[in-house]
Design an enzyme around this catalytic site. Structure first.
Site, PDB file in Angstrom:
ATOM      1  NE  ARG A 171      -3.002   0.237   3.372  1.00 51.42           N
ATOM      2  CZ  ARG A 171      -4.246   0.664   3.274  1.00 51.42           C
ATOM      3  NH1 ARG A 171      -5.124  -0.045   2.622  1.00 51.42           N
ATOM      4  NH2 ARG A 171      -4.637   1.793   3.846  1.00 51.42           N
ATOM      5  NE  ARG A 175       5.363   9.351  -4.282  1.00 47.82           N
ATOM      6  CZ  ARG A 175       4.716   9.697  -3.184  1.00 47.82           C
ATOM      7  NH1 ARG A 175       5.349  10.296  -2.191  1.00 47.82           N
ATOM      8  NH2 ARG A 175       3.430   9.473  -3.095  1.00 47.82           N
ATOM      9  NE  ARG A 248      -3.580  -6.235  15.737  1.00 45.67           N
ATOM     10  CZ  ARG A 248      -3.129  -6.518  16.951  1.00 45.67           C
ATOM     11  NH1 ARG A 248      -3.588  -7.555  17.622  1.00 45.67           N
ATOM     12  NH2 ARG A 248      -2.211  -5.745  17.507  1.00 45.67           N
ATOM     13  NE  ARG A 279      -2.469   5.345  12.482  1.00 45.29           N
ATOM     14  CZ  ARG A 279      -3.014   4.868  11.359  1.00 45.29           C
ATOM     15  NH1 ARG A 279      -2.558   5.247  10.182  1.00 45.29           N
ATOM     16  NH2 ARG A 279      -4.037   4.051  11.401  1.00 45.29           N
ATOM     17  CD  GLU A 299      -4.658   4.541  15.123  1.00 44.15           C
ATOM     18  OE1 GLU A 299      -4.847   5.727  14.772  1.00 44.15           O
ATOM     19  OE2 GLU A 299      -4.459   3.630  14.307  1.00 44.15           O
ATOM     20  CE1 TYR A 346      -6.305  -1.388   5.842  1.00 43.62           C
ATOM     21  CE2 TYR A 346      -4.562  -2.913   5.282  1.00 43.62           C
ATOM     22  CZ  TYR A 346      -4.982  -1.771   5.902  1.00 43.62           C
ATOM     23  OH  TYR A 346      -4.058  -1.016   6.576  1.00 43.62           O
ATOM     24  CG  ASP A 348      -7.850   2.813   1.846  1.00 45.73           C
ATOM     25  OD1 ASP A 348      -7.763   2.654   3.077  1.00 45.73           O
ATOM     26  OD2 ASP A 348      -6.868   2.789   1.087  1.00 45.73           O
TER      27      ASP A 348
HETATM   28  P1  FAD Z   1     -17.974   0.852   9.169  1.00 45.89           P
HETATM   29  O1  FAD Z   1     -17.488   2.232   9.221  1.00 45.89           O
HETATM   30  O2  FAD Z   1     -17.384  -0.152  10.090  1.00 45.89           O
HETATM   31  O3  FAD Z   1     -19.558   0.907   9.388  1.00 45.89           O
HETATM   32  C1  FAD Z   1     -20.326  -0.213   9.738  1.00 45.89           C
HETATM   33  C2  FAD Z   1     -21.432   0.288  10.639  1.00 45.89           C
HETATM   34  O4  FAD Z   1     -22.369  -0.782  10.879  1.00 45.89           O
HETATM   35  C3  FAD Z   1     -20.920   0.722  12.018  1.00 45.89           C
HETATM   36  O5  FAD Z   1     -21.434   1.994  12.317  1.00 45.89           O
HETATM   37  C4  FAD Z   1     -21.467  -0.339  12.958  1.00 45.89           C
HETATM   38  O6  FAD Z   1     -21.755   0.172  14.244  1.00 45.89           O
HETATM   39  C5  FAD Z   1     -22.739  -0.752  12.238  1.00 45.89           C
HETATM   40  N1  FAD Z   1     -23.215  -2.094  12.560  1.00 45.89           N
HETATM   41  C6  FAD Z   1     -22.497  -3.241  12.602  1.00 45.89           C
HETATM   42  N2  FAD Z   1     -23.284  -4.276  12.940  1.00 45.89           N
HETATM   43  C7  FAD Z   1     -24.532  -3.761  13.123  1.00 45.89           C
HETATM   44  C8  FAD Z   1     -25.784  -4.331  13.483  1.00 45.89           C
HETATM   45  N3  FAD Z   1     -25.915  -5.641  13.761  1.00 45.89           N
HETATM   46  N4  FAD Z   1     -26.877  -3.523  13.581  1.00 45.89           N
HETATM   47  C9  FAD Z   1     -26.755  -2.189  13.325  1.00 45.89           C
HETATM   48  N5  FAD Z   1     -25.585  -1.612  12.984  1.00 45.89           N
HETATM   49  C10 FAD Z   1     -24.499  -2.382  12.874  1.00 45.89           C
HETATM   50  N6  FAD Z   1      -9.855   4.821   4.743  1.00 45.89           N
HETATM   51  C11 FAD Z   1      -9.336   5.795   3.956  1.00 45.89           C
HETATM   52  O7  FAD Z   1      -9.733   5.918   2.783  1.00 45.89           O
HETATM   53  N7  FAD Z   1      -8.398   6.677   4.437  1.00 45.89           N
HETATM   54  C12 FAD Z   1      -7.922   6.615   5.703  1.00 45.89           C
HETATM   55  O8  FAD Z   1      -7.078   7.426   6.094  1.00 45.89           O
HETATM   56  C13 FAD Z   1      -8.443   5.579   6.547  1.00 45.89           C
HETATM   57  N8  FAD Z   1      -7.998   5.462   7.804  1.00 45.89           N
HETATM   58  C14 FAD Z   1      -8.507   4.502   8.605  1.00 45.89           C
HETATM   59  C15 FAD Z   1      -8.058   4.433   9.926  1.00 45.89           C
HETATM   60  C16 FAD Z   1      -8.574   3.478  10.777  1.00 45.89           C
HETATM   61  C17 FAD Z   1      -8.083   3.423  12.194  1.00 45.89           C
HETATM   62  C18 FAD Z   1      -9.566   2.554  10.302  1.00 45.89           C
HETATM   63  C19 FAD Z   1     -10.134   1.504  11.218  1.00 45.89           C
HETATM   64  C20 FAD Z   1     -10.014   2.616   8.999  1.00 45.89           C
HETATM   65  C21 FAD Z   1      -9.507   3.582   8.126  1.00 45.89           C
HETATM   66  N9  FAD Z   1      -9.964   3.712   6.821  1.00 45.89           N
HETATM   67  C22 FAD Z   1      -9.436   4.692   6.015  1.00 45.89           C
HETATM   68  C23 FAD Z   1     -11.026   2.813   6.277  1.00 45.89           C
HETATM   69  C24 FAD Z   1     -12.467   3.369   6.458  1.00 45.89           C
HETATM   70  O9  FAD Z   1     -12.715   3.530   7.823  1.00 45.89           O
HETATM   71  C25 FAD Z   1     -13.463   2.394   5.818  1.00 45.89           C
HETATM   72  O10 FAD Z   1     -13.221   2.263   4.435  1.00 45.89           O
HETATM   73  C26 FAD Z   1     -14.935   2.788   5.996  1.00 45.89           C
HETATM   74  O11 FAD Z   1     -15.223   3.335   7.233  1.00 45.89           O
HETATM   75  C27 FAD Z   1     -15.783   1.558   5.784  1.00 45.89           C
HETATM   76  O12 FAD Z   1     -17.147   1.865   5.914  1.00 45.89           O
HETATM   77  P2  FAD Z   1     -18.189   0.708   6.230  1.00 45.89           P
HETATM   78  O13 FAD Z   1     -19.540   1.329   6.154  1.00 45.89           O
HETATM   79  O14 FAD Z   1     -17.916  -0.465   5.385  1.00 45.89           O
HETATM   80  O15 FAD Z   1     -17.837   0.207   7.710  1.00 45.89           O
HETATM   81  N1  UDP Z   2       3.686   0.787   7.973  1.00 47.29           N
HETATM   82  C1  UDP Z   2       4.939   0.747   8.553  1.00 47.29           C
HETATM   83  N2  UDP Z   2       5.457   1.870   9.099  1.00 47.29           N
HETATM   84  C2  UDP Z   2       4.798   3.050   9.079  1.00 47.29           C
HETATM   85  C3  UDP Z   2       3.529   3.100   8.464  1.00 47.29           C
HETATM   86  C4  UDP Z   2       2.994   1.942   7.935  1.00 47.29           C
HETATM   87  O1  UDP Z   2       5.555  -0.302   8.601  1.00 47.29           O
HETATM   88  O2  UDP Z   2       5.338   4.045   9.585  1.00 47.29           O
HETATM   89  C5  UDP Z   2       3.148  -0.474   7.413  1.00 47.29           C
HETATM   90  C6  UDP Z   2       2.295  -1.241   8.417  1.00 47.29           C
HETATM   91  O3  UDP Z   2       2.484  -2.621   8.188  1.00 47.29           O
HETATM   92  C7  UDP Z   2       0.889  -0.856   8.021  1.00 47.29           C
HETATM   93  C8  UDP Z   2       1.026  -0.783   6.500  1.00 47.29           C
HETATM   94  O4  UDP Z   2       2.326  -0.231   6.294  1.00 47.29           O
HETATM   95  O5  UDP Z   2      -0.064  -1.813   8.426  1.00 47.29           O
HETATM   96  C9  UDP Z   2      -0.013   0.059   5.812  1.00 47.29           C
HETATM   97  O6  UDP Z   2       0.024   1.360   6.372  1.00 47.29           O
HETATM   98  P1  UDP Z   2      -1.199   2.349   6.263  1.00 47.29           P
HETATM   99  O7  UDP Z   2      -0.788   3.658   6.820  1.00 47.29           O
HETATM  100  O8  UDP Z   2      -1.713   2.301   4.875  1.00 47.29           O
HETATM  101  O9  UDP Z   2      -2.236   1.637   7.235  1.00 47.29           O
HETATM  102  P2  UDP Z   2      -3.677   2.115   7.790  1.00 47.29           P
HETATM  103  O10 UDP Z   2      -3.832   3.579   7.514  1.00 47.29           O
HETATM  104  O11 UDP Z   2      -4.693   1.278   7.073  1.00 47.29           O
HETATM  105  O12 UDP Z   2      -3.597   1.808   9.234  1.00 47.29           O
END
Ligand code: FAD
Ligand code: UDP
Length: 364
Positions: A171, A175, A248, A279, A299, A346, A348
């Protein structure tokens, strides 16, 4: 005639986009959300005038023009570009892996010099990389792997790098330019008013019930609608009958600090194993905030156990095989499964929007 055309379990990005499309087509939509707020993991909340990303840093980035036009057509996005910094035992390195990183790590200054150092280090891996460790070394060599990847990744995933799939590290861009943009995508930004405003716009016209678990009364809910979209964990839907998928989880520790600028950047990655968090994010920098106070979140990755939020699917072979078995059961249900948890991928945010739009294209 049933009361609703669609019932959607989950008000995260997937459910909200689908709801928006269905409402646009004149459908009656009920959204059930078991948390006390909408938006799933992209939910933001104002604290001291700052949009706090309650479930970790969320930066929208995509190369899909349809997706970008879709979200920016709903709310205004700022021009934030993610350029995190890694802290390894107090040494600061630019991310992702680029000329700034290599220059600091190897004391070199040109792309040619960097390529020479890396070529020597990469030669350690012969053939196709079999796991994350080999993939990382074959991309950036052992020095960068040791200081910037190994500790972070093992904290993040709770496993040794040699037991993790290679794709996770692919991911990240590598560069040979002095470019600290964490993403290669054409479009990037964050909603100026926070993600919750985006979700509110998406859900407008749908009936939303918070603190309501679809699974707790599913037979009843299914009676009230023609079709159902489920966005929660797929294994939970089937009461873990084939066993549990691994996820996780994360713990967030948030503090309001009485200072204007705590770390000078939105995201600092702590890449050594000994620091327990991965982070620290300083939320105001996601939106160029100038408030007198600041809000920071640490985090901490943890194993997922029932009752916790499952944030990341662990897409190794074992889990992917189990997922396929659940997906086969899902085919037989009169319910559609969508989103990061129901598709166990996974995704985004842009992938999530794309998936929800393509389901809407098919169904509506
Ligand atoms: P979710 O956001 O998990 O929504 C599912 C919803 O369903 C939740 O509100 C949950 O409570 C609800 N639900 C579950 N079961 C039930 C039930 N039985 N009844 C009623 N409600 C229920 N993406 C990016 O593009 N850029 C980023 O920088 C980025 N950073 C991230 C950082 C973290 C820490 C995490 C965890 C994810 C990150 N993502 C990022 C990914 C992004 O969060 C997801 O792509 C997106 O939120 C997925 O949306 P979703 O609707 O599939 O899931
Ligand atoms: N990663 C790493 N060092 C960093 C940042 C990321 O080794 O400083 C690795 C780590 O394995 C991570 C993966 O790169 O799970 C993808 O990082 P990203 O920031 O895309 O993860 P997310 O935003 O989904 O947590």
């Amino acid at each position: 005639m049933k009361k609703y055309d669609y019932i959607i379990a989950g008000s995260g990005l997937f459910g909200a986009v689908f709801a928006h499309e269905a409402v646009k087509k004149g459908k009656k939509v009920l959204v059930l959300e078991r948390r006390g707020h909408i938006g799933g993991n992209i939910y933001t909340e104002k604290v001291e005038g700052i949009d706090v990303h309650k479930y970790g840093a969320h930066i929208f980035h995509t190369s899909n023009k349809r997706v970008w036009d879709y979200v920016t057509g709903l709310v205004e996005f700022n021009n934030f570009v993610n350029s995190p910094v890694a802290n390894y035992k107090g040494e600061m390195y630019n991310m992702p892996f680029n000329m700034n990183t290599f220059s600091k790590m190897f004391g070199i200054s040109t792309p040619k010099q960097a390529a020479e150092v890396l070529a020597k280090q990469r030669a350690e891996i012969k053939g196709e990389p079999k796991n994350l460790e080999e993939q990382a070394i074959s991309l950036v060599g052992r020095d960068v792997y040791t200081k910037l990847i190994k500790g972070y990744t093992e904290k993040q995933w709770g496993r040794d790098c040699s037991e993790l799939p290679a794709f996770i590290i692919k991911r990240l861009p590598v560069r040979f330019t002095y470019d600290n943009n964490y993403f290669n995508d054409r479009y990037q930004g964050i909603p100026c008013g926070g993600y919750t405003e985006l979700i509110e716009k998406l859900l407008s016209g749908a009936e939303v019930r918070l603190s309501t678990d679809f699974l707790a009364d599913r037979e009843n809910y299914l009676q009230t609608a023609d079709k159902c979209i489920y966005t929660g964990p797929i294994d939970e839907y089937f009461a873990y009958s084939l066993g549990k998928l691994e996820y996780r989880s994360l713990k967030f520790e948030t503090e309001v600090l009485d200072e204007e600028n705590h770390q000078g950047v939105a995201v600092v990655n702590y890449t050594e194993r000994e620091v327990p968090y991965t982070r620290v994010i300083e939320h105001k920098h996601f939106n160029f905030g100038t408030q007198p106070k600041t809000v920071v979140t640490r985090e901490y990755p943890t194993d997922w156990e029932e009752g916790m939020e499952p944030y990341y699917p662990v897409n190794n072979e074992k889990n992917n095989e189990l997922y396929k078995k659940y997906a086969a059961l899902a085919e037989k249900e009169n319910v559609l499964f969508g989103g990061r948890l129901a598709q166990y991928k996974y995704f985004d945010m842009d992938d999530t929007v794309e998936e929800a739009l393509s389901l809407a294209d098919k169904l509506l």
